[in-house]
Design an enzyme around this catalytic site. Structure first.
Site, mmCIF file in Angstrom:
data_model
loop_
_atom_site.group_PDB
_atom_site.id
_atom_site.type_symbol
_atom_site.label_atom_id
_atom_site.label_comp_id
_atom_site.label_asym_id
_atom_site.label_seq_id
_atom_site.Cartn_x
_atom_site.Cartn_y
_atom_site.Cartn_z
ATOM 1 N N CYS A 83 0.785 -1.234 0.000
ATOM 2 C CA CYS A 83 0.000 0.000 0.000
ATOM 3 C C CYS A 83 0.822 1.291 0.000
ATOM 4 O O CYS A 83 1.791 1.407 0.737
ATOM 5 C CB CYS A 83 -0.909 0.028 1.208
ATOM 6 S SG CYS A 83 -1.802 -1.489 1.534
ATOM 7 N N ARG A 103 4.499 -0.775 -5.529
ATOM 8 C CA ARG A 103 4.344 -1.395 -4.211
ATOM 9 C C ARG A 103 3.285 -2.484 -4.213
ATOM 10 O O ARG A 103 3.186 -3.258 -3.277
ATOM 11 C CB ARG A 103 3.990 -0.316 -3.172
ATOM 12 C CG ARG A 103 5.077 0.723 -2.993
ATOM 13 C CD ARG A 103 4.614 1.882 -2.131
ATOM 14 N NE ARG A 103 4.459 1.505 -0.748
ATOM 15 C CZ ARG A 103 5.396 1.626 0.194
ATOM 16 N NH1 ARG A 103 6.585 2.104 -0.135
ATOM 17 N NH2 ARG A 103 5.158 1.281 1.443
ATOM 18 N N TRP A 109 -3.496 -2.725 -0.970
ATOM 19 C CA TRP A 109 -3.294 -4.153 -1.201
ATOM 20 C C TRP A 109 -4.102 -4.881 -0.145
ATOM 21 O O TRP A 109 -3.872 -4.717 1.048
ATOM 22 C CB TRP A 109 -1.802 -4.496 -1.086
ATOM 23 C CG TRP A 109 -1.463 -5.903 -1.463
ATOM 24 C CD1 TRP A 109 -1.423 -6.438 -2.714
ATOM 25 C CD2 TRP A 109 -1.080 -6.958 -0.561
ATOM 26 N NE1 TRP A 109 -1.033 -7.755 -2.650
ATOM 27 C CE2 TRP A 109 -0.821 -8.101 -1.345
ATOM 28 C CE3 TRP A 109 -0.932 -7.046 0.825
ATOM 29 C CZ2 TRP A 109 -0.428 -9.319 -0.782
ATOM 30 C CZ3 TRP A 109 -0.542 -8.243 1.374
ATOM 31 C CH2 TRP A 109 -0.289 -9.371 0.573
ATOM 32 N N ASN A 156 -1.724 2.087 5.893
ATOM 33 C CA ASN A 156 -0.902 0.938 5.534
ATOM 34 C C ASN A 156 -0.685 0.111 6.793
ATOM 35 O O ASN A 156 -0.442 0.671 7.862
ATOM 36 C CB ASN A 156 0.472 1.363 5.009
ATOM 37 C CG ASN A 156 0.386 2.049 3.663
ATOM 38 O OD1 ASN A 156 -0.676 2.106 3.048
ATOM 39 N ND2 ASN A 156 1.508 2.576 3.201
ATOM 40 N N GLY A 157 -0.691 -1.202 6.666
ATOM 41 C CA GLY A 157 -0.417 -2.048 7.823
ATOM 42 C C GLY A 157 -1.603 -2.903 8.213
ATOM 43 O O GLY A 157 -2.599 -3.008 7.487
ATOM 44 N N GLU A 204 15.693 -19.282 -7.160
ATOM 45 C CA GLU A 204 15.352 -17.938 -7.626
ATOM 46 C C GLU A 204 14.705 -17.997 -9.008
ATOM 47 O O GLU A 204 13.740 -17.274 -9.286
ATOM 48 C CB GLU A 204 16.604 -17.060 -7.656
ATOM 49 C CG GLU A 204 16.403 -15.664 -8.207
ATOM 50 C CD GLU A 204 15.451 -14.798 -7.385
ATOM 51 O OE1 GLU A 204 15.120 -13.697 -7.851
ATOM 52 O OE2 GLU A 204 15.027 -15.229 -6.287
ATOM 53 N N LYS A 223 10.980 -16.556 -9.718
ATOM 54 C CA LYS A 223 10.708 -15.519 -10.716
ATOM 55 C C LYS A 223 9.628 -15.977 -11.698
ATOM 56 O O LYS A 223 8.730 -15.220 -12.055
ATOM 57 C CB LYS A 223 11.984 -15.166 -11.482
ATOM 58 C CG LYS A 223 12.929 -14.268 -10.738
ATOM 59 C CD LYS A 223 12.353 -12.885 -10.556
ATOM 60 C CE LYS A 223 12.996 -12.190 -9.383
ATOM 61 N NZ LYS A 223 12.579 -12.696 -8.075
ATOM 62 N N GLU A 264 6.253 -15.974 -9.994
ATOM 63 C CA GLU A 264 5.786 -14.631 -9.644
ATOM 64 C C GLU A 264 5.125 -13.910 -10.799
ATOM 65 O O GLU A 264 4.085 -13.272 -10.632
ATOM 66 C CB GLU A 264 6.969 -13.773 -9.148
ATOM 67 C CG GLU A 264 7.421 -14.055 -7.744
ATOM 68 C CD GLU A 264 8.573 -13.158 -7.338
ATOM 69 O OE1 GLU A 264 8.546 -12.643 -6.216
ATOM 70 O OE2 GLU A 264 9.507 -12.979 -8.141
ATOM 71 N N HIS A 294 15.432 -38.395 -5.416
ATOM 72 C CA HIS A 294 14.739 -38.622 -4.151
ATOM 73 C C HIS A 294 13.292 -38.142 -4.180
ATOM 74 O O HIS A 294 12.693 -37.931 -3.119
ATOM 75 C CB HIS A 294 15.500 -37.943 -3.014
ATOM 76 C CG HIS A 294 16.869 -38.502 -2.803
ATOM 77 N ND1 HIS A 294 17.091 -39.742 -2.253
ATOM 78 C CD2 HIS A 294 18.094 -37.993 -3.109
ATOM 79 C CE1 HIS A 294 18.392 -39.976 -2.205
ATOM 80 N NE2 HIS A 294 19.027 -38.926 -2.725
ATOM 81 N N LYS A 327 5.461 -5.092 -3.619
ATOM 82 C CA LYS A 327 6.905 -4.893 -3.629
ATOM 83 C C LYS A 327 7.486 -4.931 -2.226
ATOM 84 O O LYS A 327 8.491 -5.574 -1.975
ATOM 85 C CB LYS A 327 7.223 -3.536 -4.293
ATOM 86 C CG LYS A 327 8.720 -3.252 -4.436
ATOM 87 C CD LYS A 327 9.390 -4.272 -5.332
ATOM 88 C CE LYS A 327 10.838 -3.933 -5.583
ATOM 89 N NZ LYS A 327 11.515 -4.991 -6.347
#
Length: 605
Positions: free
Chosen positions: A2, A27, A74, A98-99, A477, A481, A484, A500, A600
């Site tokens: 946010c 963000r 968000w 925000n929060g 990574e 990516k 995402e 395995h 973000k």
């Protein structure tokens, strides 16, 4: 996560609020809104979805105000919708937040018993309702303080009050908030980028601070209610730093920014004239018993890279843990260890909580961050900035490689201080690290080859990434990516773990990306490659020229990155992995810079 902007202006603020919110899109958000004071009364405009939806609302019903606040939300409490979008209103109060308020349910029930009704599902409306109730008997700032004292959780707030034509109040705990100083105007923002178009004079509020701004001043108070002054700093003009230029997406630009980003990072940690490391902080590496790295997401994976580097070079044990799990399992920690928090924003809530847990155990602390004025940077003993500049794309690229550059320099410095390498070896390793920007630039030139591969990978339902040694974190990574931004299911595995379990997933429809430069692990990785091909797996083999010569025949595609020393091979091979995810997402028509459900900077737990 946010974004917040507040302006006490001298001219209409609608367009400036919108421009600032656009700068905060990186963000992550799913709704947006603004509010302003019009003839003594606060009006608001809100919309679900992207800012363009809010602009359509404003085109039909403009907001003619010179004092206003804006927000990109968000969703946490309550799904994405217009009624859950900020600003939230209750009586005389209109605010953005925000929060997460952890005790909102108890507060909401108590307010309902007082006869108050709620229009949204948000925890934010609880704050507005509380503040409106307090305003019945208190002036605005006292009412704000009384409200804050009842909240448990994280917040950054910007508040408008009916009848207070030239006032915006703000507060922060656990989420960042800055004050911007202009000429006859004042600003609030969730970060310096929010207020960057209007001023470069910024004050960062401390934990627990609250503030009232008008046209000329900012009255700041600490959590006890005492007036305080926070230093005003001049930050670099950020407008030019967040333009895409000729690139289609910020992520594409930031992948191409990496050579310069790595160069800036490395320059801060080595002396190219003497080939010695120069790592800040009064750390007695020889006496350290252990390093504890805490991080989330891509920063966690960069931390795993650091583990390989520090343990191999410095012979110093390193634990790397996901910050959101760390403090809840009550880990056994000792004061003789160094805790390293890693976060691009320096505001990641889980990592901050883990860091504070380590501090409570008496540990020395350091932070690897991009934002040098962030909460994390201010709270640790040692700051190791990554110096890569603003990163706008939600999926981290240049911040990841910059973090790895920092940890590489730290590993070399620790090895030298612990007597595990001599001066000549330190100088050799520094020279190798200084080669990274050039080799990363060469690696990015594989873009056209990777673009062709992406057309095939975009058709897949599942993708596996395999690697050994430091290529294992890079496999993680690569999978992250791809997940995402393309929404294709992908997993990264240590290649030795293939037999395995994961080998059961191998078939002719599953691309297998194998990361294998020609190093001490290569023979084993080539063996894993043969196991995959024997079961019909479609191998994308990412290696270097020597690895291409020795690769088993049968790979569907071989991507040949520049030859590099094992010290920096993860940096060099990172670009093809990032480009693969990027072009798969483009091929699928995904929103590359703002992937669904992601933010973000994750400033809530």
């Amino acid at each position: 996560m946010c974004g917040i902007i507040g302006i006490v202006g001298t001219t209409p603020v609608q367009s400036r609020l919108i421009d600032s919110l656009k700068r905060l899109e990186y963000r992550g958000y799913d709704s947006a809104g603004i509010a302003g004071v019009v003839d003594g009364h606060v009006e608001r405009r809100r919309a679900k979805g992207k800012i363009r939806a809010l602009e359509e609302v404003l085109a039909a019903d403009p907001l003619n105000a010179t004092v206003g606040i804006g927000h990109t939300r968000w969703a946490t409490h309550g799904g994405p919708s217009t009624r859950n979008a900020h600003p939230q209103t209750a009586g005389r109060v209109t605010l953005v937040h925000n929060g997460i308020i952890e005790n909102y349910a108890e507060l909401r029930e108590a307010l309902k018993k007082q006869g108050r009704t709620f229009e949204s599902e948000t925890d934010t409306e609880v704050i507005a309702q509380l503040l409106d109730a307090e305003l019945k008997t208190r002036p605005p700032l006292d009412a704000l303080k009384a409200t804050l004292d009842q909240l448990t959780g994280a917040y950054a707030l910007a508040v408008l009050i009916d009848g207070e034509d030239e006032l915006i109040m703000g507060a922060r705990r656990g989420s960042p908030l800055v004050v911007g100083y202009g000429e006859g105007e004042m600003f609030l923002g969730s970060d310096a980028l929010a207020v960057g178009p209007f001023t470069n004079r910024i004050a960062y509020l401390d934990e627990g601070d609250y503030v009232a701004i008008d046209h000329h001043t900012a009255r700041i108070f600490d959590e006890t209610g005492q007036p305080v002054e926070r230093p005003v700093t001049t930050v670099p003009a950020s407008a030019a730093l967040v333009e895409k230029g000729n690139y289609r997406h910020f992520m594409e630009k930031e992948i191409h920014d990496q050579p310069e980003g790595c160069q800036h990072t490395i320059a801060a940690y080595v002396d190219p004239l003497t080939d010695h490391t120069s790592v800040a902080g009064d750390i007695d590496w020889a006496k350290l018993e252990r390093v504890q790295i805490v991080a989330c997401g891509t920063s966690y994976i960069a931390g795993l890279m650091g583990k390989y580097l520090i343990e191999r070079l410095a012979d110093l044990p390193v634990d790397v843990e996901i910050a959101s799990e760390f403090r809840y399992r009550q880990p056994a920690l000792r004061p003789g260890s160094l805790a390293v928090a890693m976060s691009q924003s320096g505001e990641t809530a889980d990592t901050l909580a883990a860091l504070r847990y380590c501090q409570a155990k008496g540990m020395l602390t350091a932070a690897v961050v991009n934002a040098q004025e962030s909460t994390m940077a201010r709270e640790v003993d040692v700051v190791w900035p990554i110096h890569c500049g603003p990163e706008i794309g939600v999926a981290s690229t240049k911040a990841f490689t910059a973090q790895v550059c920092v940890l590489t320099a730290v590993a070399i410095a620790a090895a030298r201080a612990r007597g595990r390498i001599d001066e000549a070896e330190e100088q050799r390793l520094v020279k190798v690290l200084l080669e990274a920007p050039r080799l990363v630039a060469e690696s990015i030139k594989l873009e056209d080859a990777v673009k062709g591969i992406a057309q095939e990978v975009s058709k897949a339902r599942d993708v596996l990434f395999l690697g050994r040694g430091p290529m294992y974190p890079l496999a993680l990574e690569g999978a992250l990516k791809l997940k995402e931004i393309s929404y294709i299911h992908a997993e990264g595995y240590a290649a030795g773990e293939l037999k395995h379990g994961p080998i059961a997933l191998v078939d002719e429809d599953t691309p297998i990306v194998i990361l294998a430069p020609f190093d001490s692990y290569f023979e084993k990785s080539a063996s894993n490659m043969q196991e995959v091909m024997a079961r019909g797996g479609q191998v994308i083999f990412i290696t270097d020229p020597e690895g291409e010569k020795h690769a088993p025949a049968g790979a569907r595609v071989v991507v040949t990155a520049p030859k590099s020393d094992p010290l920096i091979s993860p940096l060099v091979l990172a670009a093809p992995v990032q480009l693969l995810a990027y072009y798969v997402a483009v091929q699928k028509g995904a929103d590359v810079d703002q992937p669904r459900n992601l933010a973000k900077s994750v400033t809530v737990e």
